[in-house]
Design a protein around this motif. Structure first.
Motif, mmCIF file in Angstrom:
data_model
loop_
_atom_site.group_PDB
_atom_site.id
_atom_site.type_symbol
_atom_site.label_atom_id
_atom_site.label_comp_id
_atom_site.label_asym_id
_atom_site.label_seq_id
_atom_site.Cartn_x
_atom_site.Cartn_y
_atom_site.Cartn_z
ATOM 1 N N GLY A 114 0.812 -1.218 0.000
ATOM 2 C CA GLY A 114 0.000 0.000 0.000
ATOM 3 C C GLY A 114 0.842 1.262 0.000
ATOM 4 O O GLY A 114 0.559 2.219 -0.736
ATOM 5 N N LEU A 115 1.887 1.269 0.822
ATOM 6 C CA LEU A 115 2.754 2.438 0.899
ATOM 7 C C LEU A 115 3.496 2.672 -0.408
ATOM 8 O O LEU A 115 3.575 3.805 -0.887
ATOM 9 N N SER A 116 4.026 1.601 -0.995
ATOM 10 C CA SER A 116 4.750 1.782 -2.255
ATOM 11 C C SER A 116 3.798 2.158 -3.393
ATOM 12 O O SER A 116 4.165 2.946 -4.278
ATOM 13 N N ALA A 117 2.572 1.633 -3.375
ATOM 14 C CA ALA A 117 1.597 2.017 -4.414
ATOM 15 C C ALA A 117 1.223 3.493 -4.288
ATOM 16 O O ALA A 117 1.161 4.216 -5.293
ATOM 17 N N LEU A 118 0.970 3.955 -3.058
ATOM 18 C CA LEU A 118 0.635 5.366 -2.865
ATOM 19 C C LEU A 118 1.813 6.272 -3.213
ATOM 20 O O LEU A 118 1.634 7.322 -3.837
ATOM 21 N N ALA A 119 3.017 5.867 -2.834
ATOM 22 C CA ALA A 119 4.196 6.674 -3.158
ATOM 23 C C ALA A 119 4.463 6.682 -4.665
ATOM 24 O O ALA A 119 4.878 7.710 -5.218
ATOM 25 N N THR A 120 4.232 5.552 -5.334
ATOM 26 C CA THR A 120 4.390 5.509 -6.794
ATOM 27 C C THR A 120 3.373 6.422 -7.471
ATOM 28 O O THR A 120 3.707 7.171 -8.397
#
Length: 161
Positions: A114-120
């Motif tokens: 979730g964090l990497s998807a939001l940051a991407t």
């Protein structure tokens, strides 16, 4: 009592009339209350509420800052989007490195994804917003949805930890 040590009340103006000559040489004061306008009261209330919940509203502040910065970068030149393009790839690289060094399972893996998807999404939005303008096409809606998701996740994480 000197004027430096005397406490002043907000919204009250004191007018000092100088000493009069002659028998009546006693000074006197006229106190004129200053009533704040309804607009000033509303902005004061809003400011106090924002200051009180400033830590809880951190993602909103960062999102507004990102909107302003990308608008300025867009005015600077369309090529600034190319400079920000590596930001879109950095979270995926972070996720791959973290999973290789310390594999996550269950909720840890879900939070990392979730964090990497939001940051991407945020990095991609920043690059596109700097290139085409922060409110061009669907970028305004993407910014709003990312803001709502980030603010919601922030409030959940702050409440549970």
């Amino acid at each position: 009592m000197s004027s430096r040590t005397r406490t002043r009340t907000a919204g009250v103006h004191t007018v000092r009339i100088p000493h009069q000559r002659g028998r009546r040489s006693q000074p006197f004061l006229i106190v004129v209350p200053d009533r704040p306008s309804l607009t000033r009261e509303a902005f004061g209330f809003l400011g106090r509420v924002l200051w009180r919940f400033r830590a809880a509203l951190a993602p909103t502040g960062l999102a507004l800052l990102a909107l302003v910065v990308t608008a300025l970068l867009h005015e600077l030149g369309w090529w600034s989007g190319l400079v920000l393009a590596p930001l879109a790839v950095a979270p995926a690289v972070w996720f791959a490195v973290m999973q290789r060094r310390r594999p996550g399972h269950g909720s840890t893996l879900a939070w990392r994804i979730g964090l990497s998807a939001l940051a991407t999404l945020t990095g991609t939005w920043a690059a596109l917003a700097a290139a085409f303008g922060p409110l061009a096409g669907p970028l305004g809606l993407i910014w709003l949805i990312a803001l709502i998701v980030a603010q919601s996740a922030w409030l959940i994480v702050r409440r549970t930890h």
